[in-house]
Design a protein around this motif. Structure first.
Motif, short mmCIF file in Angstrom:
data_model
loop_
_atom_site.label_atom_id
_atom_site.label_comp_id
_atom_site.label_asym_id
_atom_site.label_seq_id
_atom_site.Cartn_x
_atom_site.Cartn_y
_atom_site.Cartn_z
N GLY A 131 47.73 29.72 52.39
CA GLY A 131 46.58 29.31 53.17
C GLY A 131 46.57 29.92 54.54
N GLY A 132 45.78 29.32 55.42
CA GLY A 132 45.69 29.80 56.78
C GLY A 132 44.29 30.23 57.14
N THR A 133 44.13 30.54 58.42
CA THR A 133 42.80 30.79 58.99
C THR A 133 42.83 32.05 59.84
N MET A 134 41.76 32.83 59.76
CA MET A 134 41.61 33.98 60.65
C MET A 134 40.14 34.08 61.04
N SER A 135 39.90 34.16 62.34
CA SER A 135 38.52 34.25 62.85
C SER A 135 37.65 33.14 62.27
N TYR A 136 38.19 31.96 62.22
CA TYR A 136 37.48 30.75 61.77
C TYR A 136 37.14 30.78 60.29
N ILE A 137 37.74 31.69 59.57
CA ILE A 137 37.54 31.73 58.11
C ILE A 137 38.85 31.30 57.45
N ASP A 138 38.74 30.37 56.53
CA ASP A 138 39.93 29.88 55.83
C ASP A 138 40.22 30.73 54.60
N PHE A 139 41.49 30.84 54.28
CA PHE A 139 41.90 31.66 53.15
C PHE A 139 42.79 30.87 52.19
N ALA A 140 42.75 31.32 50.93
CA ALA A 140 43.59 30.70 49.89
C ALA A 140 44.79 31.58 49.56
N THR A 141 45.00 32.60 50.34
CA THR A 141 46.05 33.60 50.07
C THR A 141 47.45 32.97 50.03
N VAL A 142 48.25 33.44 49.08
CA VAL A 142 49.66 33.02 49.01
C VAL A 142 50.54 34.27 48.95
N ASP A 143 51.38 34.46 49.94
CA ASP A 143 52.35 35.56 49.97
C ASP A 143 53.72 35.03 49.60
N ALA A 144 54.41 35.76 48.74
CA ALA A 144 55.75 35.34 48.30
C ALA A 144 56.77 36.40 48.69
N TYR A 145 57.88 35.96 49.26
CA TYR A 145 58.98 36.86 49.61
C TYR A 145 60.20 36.45 48.80
N THR A 180 52.27 38.99 45.85
CA THR A 180 51.15 38.09 46.11
C THR A 180 50.97 37.18 44.91
N ALA A 181 51.09 35.89 45.15
CA ALA A 181 50.97 34.91 44.07
C ALA A 181 49.50 34.53 43.87
N THR A 182 49.23 33.87 42.76
CA THR A 182 47.89 33.33 42.53
C THR A 182 47.45 32.52 43.74
N SER A 183 46.20 32.67 44.13
CA SER A 183 45.71 31.98 45.32
C SER A 183 45.70 30.47 45.13
N LEU A 184 45.67 29.76 46.25
CA LEU A 184 45.48 28.31 46.21
C LEU A 184 44.16 27.99 45.51
N SER A 185 44.03 26.76 45.04
CA SER A 185 42.80 26.36 44.37
C SER A 185 41.63 26.28 45.34
N ALA A 186 41.93 26.22 46.64
CA ALA A 186 40.86 26.19 47.65
C ALA A 186 41.36 26.87 48.91
N ALA A 187 40.44 27.58 49.59
CA ALA A 187 40.78 28.17 50.88
C ALA A 187 40.92 27.05 51.91
N LYS A 188 41.96 27.11 52.73
CA LYS A 188 42.15 26.04 53.71
C LYS A 188 43.23 26.40 54.73
#
Lengths: 80, 407
Positions: free
Chosen positions: B156-170, B178-186
């Protein structure tokens, strides 16, 4: 030590765990076993009358375990 | 010596089972168990919106905002609660997330001193040496971290007031996928781990969300039961067989006292609520307790309350923080939960560190390597000649003929 154990090996339902000059970092080693278990860490084999014994390091000897419970109330041996 | 004996002794089944029935060794007093509070050396610099993570024998507190910039300071506390100051972050930043994998504690994303969202990831190994893995797939703030198997995840996380569902895995080699995204951007969600899952819960995307995403050790996503109440700026922590999510805000105003717990099967339970509803609090584990400390009750009022949940989800309220504050960070080392930094008003950059230590009565059991035993959820196999077990002892050892030696 091994020879003595071979001549004393137990019957069914018993296993022998040996301590071979074992020197853990702890200064005092407490071993837990069901009351009635036989052990030897000195001159002669003894029978546990409580659930715990304290043995100086290094540990050389054995415990003859039988199935049983170690409980605060002091359960006796229970071959199952 | 041992080989002949190993073959010749024992029962037909080759083992005997010695059970421990709520056993308390005579030299141990179980009533000694409890949470103690101490105040270690303060942070080297006061700051808030920092992040915590653990590696090896250290709890790390990285980044955060001080006065008018993000200095990139990192403070490390060892299991004796002695402070050291490793190399600073490669880019000073805050409002970001920490997570651990293998021999690394990672800190990802955040605002930089120009208040620009950043994609940097810094990794500290068990010697506190810093490296800089591949950056996040997307710069963002208000993301959350959690660990599962061989992965540290940032979601998740936010950039320029836009929420994202992105999931990065290390992974434990610090290779990013890059893992499957969250079920909702937040953003403003929380992470915690339990069993074979990393969980990300709550958050906001215009309104508070109750969704929960779980990632297993293969990074496959599933959707457990939602939180009992939608909320953001909540905190996560883990203890025993539970991942807990506590507190938060419904969004416009007010606070939540709700606590949701997910077990290793992802079944949700609702333990006793926090003693005081609050948001922007921090979570960490101390021994067999998950702690939630500090937070905001309203826009301008802080809390010094600490709530502790044991591994049966029973709540207690240990000694309060030395200074009430919010936007602090939590991390664990040994049997200590540490809470560092934060602020008690909008001009404060706090240096305080509070440590909570779970004093756990334990004893040592000796057995041949390879012996099977169970003093927890599942049967395990001894890989050394001694194991440490919590008192009272309830469980069993399946002894086989064998030898205990110095190896």
């Amino acid at each position: 030590m091994g020879e003595a154990i071979i001549t004393r090996r137990g019957g069914p339902g018993e296993v022998i765990v040996e301590f071979d000059n074992f020197t853990p970092t702890e200064q005092v080693v407490t071993l837990y076993m069901p009351i009635g278990a036989k052990y030897k860490f000195g001159e002669s084999e003894q029978i546990a009358t409580t659930n715990e014994i304290t043995v100086p390091v290094p540990l050389t000897g054995y415990i003859k375990y039988k199935s049983g419970a170690v409980g605060t109330e002091g359960s006796g041996p229970d071959d199952r | 010596m041992g080989e002949a004996i190993l073959i010749q002794h024992g029962s037909s089944s080759g083992e005997v089972k010695v059970e421990f029935d709520n056993f308390v060794p005579s030299n141990i007093d179980p009533s000694d168990e409890g949470l103690s509070h101490s105040i270690p050396t303060a942070l080297s610099r006061g700051r808030y919106n920092l992040a915590g993570a653990s590696v090896g024998n250290y709890a790390l507190f990285a980044g955060g905002y001080e006065s008018d910039y993000y200095p990139g300071t990192v403070d490390a506390y060892d299991a004796s609660l002695t402070r050291s100051t490793p190399t600073t972050l490669s880019v000073g930043r805050g409002l970001f997330a920490g997570a651990s994998v293998g021999n690394y504690a990672l800190f990802a994303g955040g605002y930089d001193s120009s208040s620009i969202e950043d994609d940097t990831v810094d990794a500290y190994d068990a010697s506190l040496t810093r490296s800089t893995p591949t950056v996040l797939s997307r710069a963002r703030v208000h993301l959350a971290g959690a660990s599962v198997g061989n992965y540290a995840l940032f979601a998740g996380g936010t950039m320029s007031y836009i929420d994202f569902a992105t999931v990065d895995a290390y992974d434990d080699s610090l290779t990013r996928s890059t893992a499957t995204s969250l079920s909702a951007a937040k953003g403003a969600l929380a992470g915690a781990s339990v069993g074979n899952y990393a969980l990300f819960a709550g958050g906001t995307s215009g309104s508070s969300l109750d969704t929960v995403d779980a990632y297993d050790t293969s990074l496959t996503r599933s959707a457990p039961t939602t939180l009992s109440l939608g909320r953001s700026q909540l905190a996560g922590a883990s203890v025993g067989n539970y991942a807990l999510f506590a507190g938060g805000t419904p969004g416009s105003s007010g606070n939540r006292d709700a606590v949701d717990a997910y077990d290793t099967s992802l079944t949700r339970l609702t333990p006793t609520a926090l003693s005081v509803g609050r948001y922007n609090l921090a979570g960490a584990r101390a021994g067999y307790c998950a702690l939630f400390a500090g937070g905001q009750r309203t826009y301008s009022s802080y809390s010094d309350v600490v709530d502790a949940y044991d591994d049966s989800l029973i709540r207690s309220t240990p000694t309060a923080l030395s200074v009430g504050r919010w936007s602090l960070a939590g991390a664990s080392v040994g049997n200590h939960a540490l809470f560092a930094g934060g602020r008690y008003d909008y001009s404060d950059y706090n240096r305080a560190v509070d440590a909570y230590t779970h004093v756990v009565p334990e004893t040592i059991l000796y057995m041949p390597i390879g012996t099977k035993y169970k003093f927890g959820e599942s049967e395990e196999t001894a890989t050394t000649n001694k194991i440490v077990v919590r008192v009272p002892l309830t469980g069993y050892i399946k002894y086989k003929n064998g030898v205990i030696s110095n190896g």
